[in-house]
Design a protein around this motif. Structure first.
Motif, short mmCIF file in Angstrom:
data_model
loop_
_atom_site.label_atom_id
_atom_site.label_comp_id
_atom_site.label_asym_id
_atom_site.label_seq_id
_atom_site.Cartn_x
_atom_site.Cartn_y
_atom_site.Cartn_z
N ASP A 78 0.91 -1.09 0.01
CA ASP A 78 -0.05 0.00 0.15
C ASP A 78 0.78 1.36 0.03
OD1 ASP A 78 -1.85 1.97 0.50
OD2 ASP A 78 -2.79 1.23 2.27
N ALA A 81 2.12 3.92 2.67
CA ALA A 81 3.20 3.65 3.62
C ALA A 81 4.22 4.74 3.21
CB ALA A 81 3.78 2.43 3.49
N LEU A 91 9.24 -3.67 5.21
CA LEU A 91 7.88 -4.42 5.61
C LEU A 91 7.78 -5.93 5.44
CD1 LEU A 91 6.59 -2.44 1.85
CD2 LEU A 91 5.87 -2.03 4.41
N ALA A 108 -1.98 -6.40 5.23
CA ALA A 108 -2.13 -5.37 6.39
C ALA A 108 -1.01 -4.49 6.17
CB ALA A 108 -1.96 -6.22 7.48
N ALA A 109 -1.25 -3.32 6.90
CA ALA A 109 -0.21 -2.24 6.75
C ALA A 109 0.92 -2.76 7.56
CB ALA A 109 -0.63 -0.99 7.95
N GLY A 110 1.97 -2.52 6.89
CA GLY A 110 3.59 -2.64 7.44
C GLY A 110 3.83 -3.98 6.41
N CYS A 112 3.78 -6.79 2.78
CA CYS A 112 3.87 -6.80 1.30
C CYS A 112 3.66 -8.16 0.70
CB CYS A 112 5.09 -5.97 0.98
SG CYS A 112 6.60 -6.97 1.27
N GLY A 124 -5.71 -4.01 -1.43
CA GLY A 124 -5.05 -3.24 -0.73
C GLY A 124 -3.61 -2.60 -1.05
N CYS A 125 -3.27 -3.32 -2.23
CA CYS A 125 -1.72 -2.53 -2.79
C CYS A 125 -2.08 -2.03 -3.90
CB CYS A 125 -1.01 -3.95 -2.91
SG CYS A 125 -0.72 -5.02 -1.69
N ARG A 150 4.07 6.52 -4.98
CA ARG A 150 2.85 5.99 -5.05
C ARG A 150 2.18 5.51 -6.29
NH1 ARG A 150 -2.31 6.55 -1.00
NH2 ARG A 150 -2.90 4.50 -1.07
#
Ligand code: AMP
Ligand code: MG
Length: 434
Positions: A78, A81, A91, A108-110, A112, A124-125, A150
């Protein structure tokens, strides 16, 4: 004042020209007015669709690509980040995604996902960091945030072609990339115009077939071979009617047969004013003549009009007739400049005009104002990127070797006179990439 026959009966707009020496641009325009594009179409498998003319717009039934996917081998995450794009990112790798094998879990956040080019982007990515920019320690990767922005290295769904959009327009002459593009939409066939039928023959008592002995005073028939090859390039259905002797009755019979079987008839020879030149008079008998001469070199004699299979205007089937000059270079130049655009339009093609490239002449060129000349030239780009061109030796309209030696036409405009070395000219290159 001379008037030219016109299918709509509206001869007035073209009446200022002499039908024996029509400027090339006027002849091209008149010919296109006489053309009716073919209506009939057929469905053909993609593998047979190269160089065919699309009969209708192709609407994309899907998005291409069908899903967001990775443009590089690396790690998808994502891009939020990246925050302000500075600092060091770490990550945790939670899975793998391959082309044809999506990663179905949540990222999840954090975290990959290790991803290969073409693999669907995990939910989510939105960003891929290329693998060469990360250092990996077990299941943890680290990289500098300023390496990617991004959204980088990800292709968006529908980015190439959006579902419901026009992927290819009617009139397109299908190229290799188009065949691939139609396949990328999942299509197995294309709706294309039926092929134009073009009958062609040579005229002349002096003509002998390649392979036959050459008797004194005779020459080999080369025009029918060059015409056949040029027609093959245009992917029309070419109908070879052989050689016709210089005899009005034989000529009339072959022209009627040609009008019966083809949409367009091409002849070579017999259109000048010699005592054995019967093509124009037969055109007058069997149909309507539009013009019979061009302000063009090579290719001054050229008879254009329509003939009828029943032997008189309005009787039986009609076909357009181009009576091309007999000199082999003139035959080819007339074909490229006058016949080709007409055949393309009749085949339903929305073709772009062949590009003219600006060049400088290496030599003085003799040119008479009041006619368009298509000299055979050898063009090259010099070290500064400038196109330069020199006429090939002989410019005789009978010397076919000048066409083989050349790589372009030097197009000298109707009004232009003699040129000095270093003057600007336009060239029309023979070969293209696709
Ligand atoms: P014509 O207009 O019939 O007098 O032909 C002009 C010149 O072109 C003459 O020298 C012919 O011999 C030559 N020619 C005519 N037809 C052909 C052909 N099919 N192949 C080669 N040369 C030709
Ligand atoms: Mg002849």
């Amino acid at each position: 004042m001379t008037t030219l026959n016109h299918p709509s009966g509206n001869a007035g707009c073209i009446s200022q020209y002499d039908p024996q020496a029509l400027p090339v641009s006027a002849a091209q325009a008149i010919v296109l007015q006489w053309v009716t594009p073919l209506a009939a179409s057929e469905r053909v498998p993609l593998r047979e669709a190269l160089a065919r003319v699309l009969a209708e717009d192709v609407i994309s039934p899907i998005d291409v690509p069908a899903h967001d996917n990775a443009a590089m081998d690396g790690y998808a995450f994502d891009g939020a980040a990246l925050a302000d794009g500075s600092g060091h990112l770490s990550l945790a790798v939670t899975g793998k995604a391959f082309a044809g094998h999506a990663y179905s879990g949540e990222v999840a956040a954090g975290a990959c996902v290790r991803i290969m080019t073409g693999a669907p982007m995990p939910a989510g990515c939105d960003t891929v960091v290329p693998q060469e920019h990360v250092s990996a320690q077990g299941d943890i990767i680290a990289f500098e945030a300023n390496i990617v922005r991004r959204g980088a290295n990800a292709r968006r769904k529908g980015e190439d072609l959006a579902r419901g959009g026009v992927a290819l327009a009617a009139g397109r002459v299908l190229r290799a990339s188009d065949i691939g593009l139609l396949a990328s939409l999942g299509l197995v066939e294309a709706n294309v115009k039926q092929r134009l039928r073009v009958a062609y023959f040579s005229t002349g008592d002096e003509l002998r077939l390649p392979g036959e002995p050459l008797e004194p005073g005779c020459i080999y028939d080369s025009n029918r071979y060059a015409l056949g090859a040029m027609l093959q390039r245009l992917n029309v259905e070419a109908i070879d009617l052989g050689v016709v002797r210089d005899d009005p009755a034989a000529l009339a019979a072959t022209l009627k047969l040609a009008a019966e079987t083809a949409d367009v008839v091409l002849t070579s020879g017999g259109v000048s004013v010699g005592e054995a030149d019967f093509t124009r008079t037969q055109l007058q008998t069997l149909g309507d003549v539009s013009f019979w001469g061009l302000a063009m070199r090579p290719g001054r004699p050229l008879a254009f009009g329509r003939i009828w299979s029943g032997g008189r205007p309005g009787a039986g089937r009609a076909a357009l007739l181009f009576g091309l000059p007999g000199n082999p270079v003139a035959t080819m130049v007339s074909f490229y400049q006058i016949v080709r655009p007409a055949l393309m339009a009749m085949a339903g093609a929305q073709a772009q005009p062949v590009p003219l490239v600006p060049a400088l002449s290496d030599q003085p060129i003799k040119k008479r104002a009041g006619r368009t000349e298509f000299q055979r030239g050898l063009a090259r780009r010099d070290d500064s990127g400038q196109w330069r061109v020199a006429p090939t030796g002989s410019q005789s309209s009978g010397a076919l070797s000048t066409m083989s030696e050349a790589n372009c036409f030097i197009v000298l405009a109707h009004e232009a006179g003699d040129l000095d070395a270093g003057d600007a000219v336009d060239i029309m290159l023979f070969d293209g990439l696709v």
